[in-house]
Design a protein around this motif. Sequence first.
Motif, mmCIF file in Angstrom:
data_model
loop_
_atom_site.group_PDB
_atom_site.id
_atom_site.type_symbol
_atom_site.label_atom_id
_atom_site.label_comp_id
_atom_site.label_asym_id
_atom_site.label_seq_id
_atom_site.Cartn_x
_atom_site.Cartn_y
_atom_site.Cartn_z
ATOM 1 N N ARG A 183 1.527 -36.143 1.249
ATOM 2 C CA ARG A 183 0.565 -36.650 0.731
ATOM 3 C C ARG A 183 -0.553 -37.285 1.675
ATOM 4 N NH1 ARG A 183 4.530 -38.069 -3.157
ATOM 5 N NH2 ARG A 183 3.975 -37.309 -5.299
ATOM 6 N N SER A 184 -0.025 -37.424 2.977
ATOM 7 C CA SER A 184 -0.814 -38.164 4.177
ATOM 8 C C SER A 184 -1.887 -37.145 4.792
ATOM 9 C CB SER A 184 0.198 -38.721 5.283
ATOM 10 O OG SER A 184 -0.451 -39.164 6.001
ATOM 11 N N PRO A 185 -3.038 -37.607 4.763
ATOM 12 C CA PRO A 185 -4.009 -36.982 5.780
ATOM 13 C C PRO A 185 -3.434 -36.716 6.920
ATOM 14 C CG PRO A 185 -4.631 -39.185 5.106
ATOM 15 C CD PRO A 185 -3.589 -39.012 4.372
ATOM 16 N N MET A 186 -2.648 -37.375 7.505
ATOM 17 C CA MET A 186 -2.252 -37.150 8.788
ATOM 18 C C MET A 186 -1.304 -36.091 9.031
ATOM 19 S SD MET A 186 -3.331 -39.413 10.587
ATOM 20 C CE MET A 186 -2.532 -39.000 12.175
ATOM 21 N N VAL A 187 -1.134 -35.306 7.913
ATOM 22 C CA VAL A 187 -0.445 -33.985 8.018
ATOM 23 C C VAL A 187 -1.254 -32.915 9.063
ATOM 24 C CG1 VAL A 187 -1.771 -32.883 6.143
ATOM 25 C CG2 VAL A 187 0.477 -32.011 6.694
ATOM 26 N N ALA A 212 -6.711 -31.027 3.184
ATOM 27 C CA ALA A 212 -6.397 -29.838 2.996
ATOM 28 C C ALA A 212 -7.760 -28.768 3.287
ATOM 29 C CB ALA A 212 -6.621 -29.768 1.208
ATOM 30 N N ASP A 213 -8.895 -29.558 3.220
ATOM 31 C CA ASP A 213 -10.092 -28.451 3.560
ATOM 32 C C ASP A 213 -10.209 -28.308 5.063
ATOM 33 O OD1 ASP A 213 -11.204 -28.605 1.206
ATOM 34 O OD2 ASP A 213 -12.622 -30.164 1.236
ATOM 35 N N GLY A 214 -9.496 -29.263 5.895
ATOM 36 C CA GLY A 214 -9.592 -29.123 7.218
ATOM 37 C C GLY A 214 -8.531 -28.463 7.751
ATOM 38 N N LEU A 215 -7.412 -28.105 7.088
ATOM 39 C CA LEU A 215 -6.243 -27.247 7.393
ATOM 40 C C LEU A 215 -6.599 -25.767 6.955
ATOM 41 C CD1 LEU A 215 -3.050 -29.367 6.118
ATOM 42 C CD2 LEU A 215 -3.865 -28.773 8.345
ATOM 43 N N ARG A 216 -7.366 -25.732 5.799
ATOM 44 C CA ARG A 216 -7.768 -24.392 5.289
ATOM 45 C C ARG A 216 -8.961 -23.929 6.278
ATOM 46 N NH1 ARG A 216 -9.787 -24.326 -0.546
ATOM 47 N NH2 ARG A 216 -9.574 -22.087 -0.219
ATOM 48 N N VAL A 250 -2.391 -22.011 5.211
ATOM 49 C CA VAL A 250 -2.418 -21.980 3.800
ATOM 50 C C VAL A 250 -2.229 -23.284 3.007
ATOM 51 C CG1 VAL A 250 -1.235 -20.754 1.779
ATOM 52 C CG2 VAL A 250 -1.928 -19.539 3.717
ATOM 53 N N VAL A 251 -3.020 -23.679 2.136
ATOM 54 C CA VAL A 251 -2.842 -24.946 1.516
ATOM 55 C C VAL A 251 -2.456 -24.882 0.029
ATOM 56 C CG1 VAL A 251 -3.832 -27.242 0.852
ATOM 57 C CG2 VAL A 251 -4.137 -26.377 3.055
ATOM 58 N N GLN A 300 -11.132 -25.574 -5.751
ATOM 59 C CA GLN A 300 -12.229 -25.577 -4.644
ATOM 60 C C GLN A 300 -11.513 -25.917 -3.397
ATOM 61 O OE1 GLN A 300 -15.193 -28.743 -5.502
ATOM 62 N NE2 GLN A 300 -15.895 -28.394 -3.496
ATOM 63 N N HIS A 301 -10.393 -26.734 -3.671
ATOM 64 C CA HIS A 301 -9.804 -27.185 -2.216
ATOM 65 C C HIS A 301 -8.261 -26.863 -1.969
ATOM 66 C CE1 HIS A 301 -12.751 -30.449 -1.741
ATOM 67 N NE2 HIS A 301 -12.844 -30.474 -3.011
ATOM 68 N N GLY A 302 -7.795 -25.593 -2.716
ATOM 69 C CA GLY A 302 -6.604 -25.172 -2.381
ATOM 70 C C GLY A 302 -6.448 -23.656 -2.442
ATOM 71 N N ASP A 303 -5.644 -23.015 -1.703
ATOM 72 C CA ASP A 303 -5.643 -21.667 -1.796
ATOM 73 C C ASP A 303 -4.503 -21.323 -2.808
ATOM 74 O OD1 ASP A 303 -6.806 -20.812 0.534
ATOM 75 O OD2 ASP A 303 -5.132 -22.043 1.624
ATOM 76 N N TYR A 304 -3.814 -22.188 -3.297
ATOM 77 C CA TYR A 304 -2.697 -22.065 -4.483
ATOM 78 C C TYR A 304 -2.570 -23.239 -5.117
ATOM 79 C CZ TYR A 304 -1.165 -17.712 -1.941
ATOM 80 O OH TYR A 304 -1.126 -16.457 -1.249
ATOM 81 N N ILE A 305 -2.063 -23.340 -6.382
ATOM 82 C CA ILE A 305 -2.067 -24.708 -7.260
ATOM 83 C C ILE A 305 -0.670 -24.362 -8.090
ATOM 84 C CG2 ILE A 305 -2.973 -25.925 -9.041
ATOM 85 C CD1 ILE A 305 -5.582 -24.543 -8.323
#
Length: 173
Positions: A68-72, A117-121, A126-127, A153-158
């Motif tokens: 849950r951390s943006p530090m991911v 999530a957006d930064g990783l994508r 894959v998010v 909008q923000h994920g590849d999968y849900i």
Amino acid sequence: YVFKDNYADRLGALLSQLNRQGKLDSMVCYFGSTADPFFSFHKKFPVTMKCLDLLDHYRPGLVVVQSRSPMVIAGLPIFKSLGERLAVVIPIESHLERVIYKYTPGQSKISERLLAADGLRAQGIVVNLAASPLLPYGDYYKNAWEFAELLVQHGDYISLGCLSDGSKSSERE
């Protein structure tokens, strides 16, 4: 396997054993399913990064990192190295910050998680956004669509999951 101490050493030994047995390629490794490896990041950084290095070195069939951390995003270099063998799961239990504050106090804001999530994508990672446990999200007819659109909008999968205490009586078939 869940490790209670000496995380990196035990993980290294297990990965080495599975590699020798020829099982590693078909293995799915969940990292962060019981404790967030990026929460209180300053305290866990060396262990988290060592475990990620081990996963990158041994390269299981699939590595699923949940946080849950943006530090991911600190794992980005290793995530990119793992490529198609990696998925990052970011729980988004509700799109309402007040609900997150009430039910999961001390956790990162939804806006921060979505930014991660957006930064990783954007870097090709894959998010999976996990609405689990699915917490109250407002008016069923109006806000359900807003929440669904935010996830899309923000994920590849849900992934969806309900709030449950684990008892048979709270589960519906």
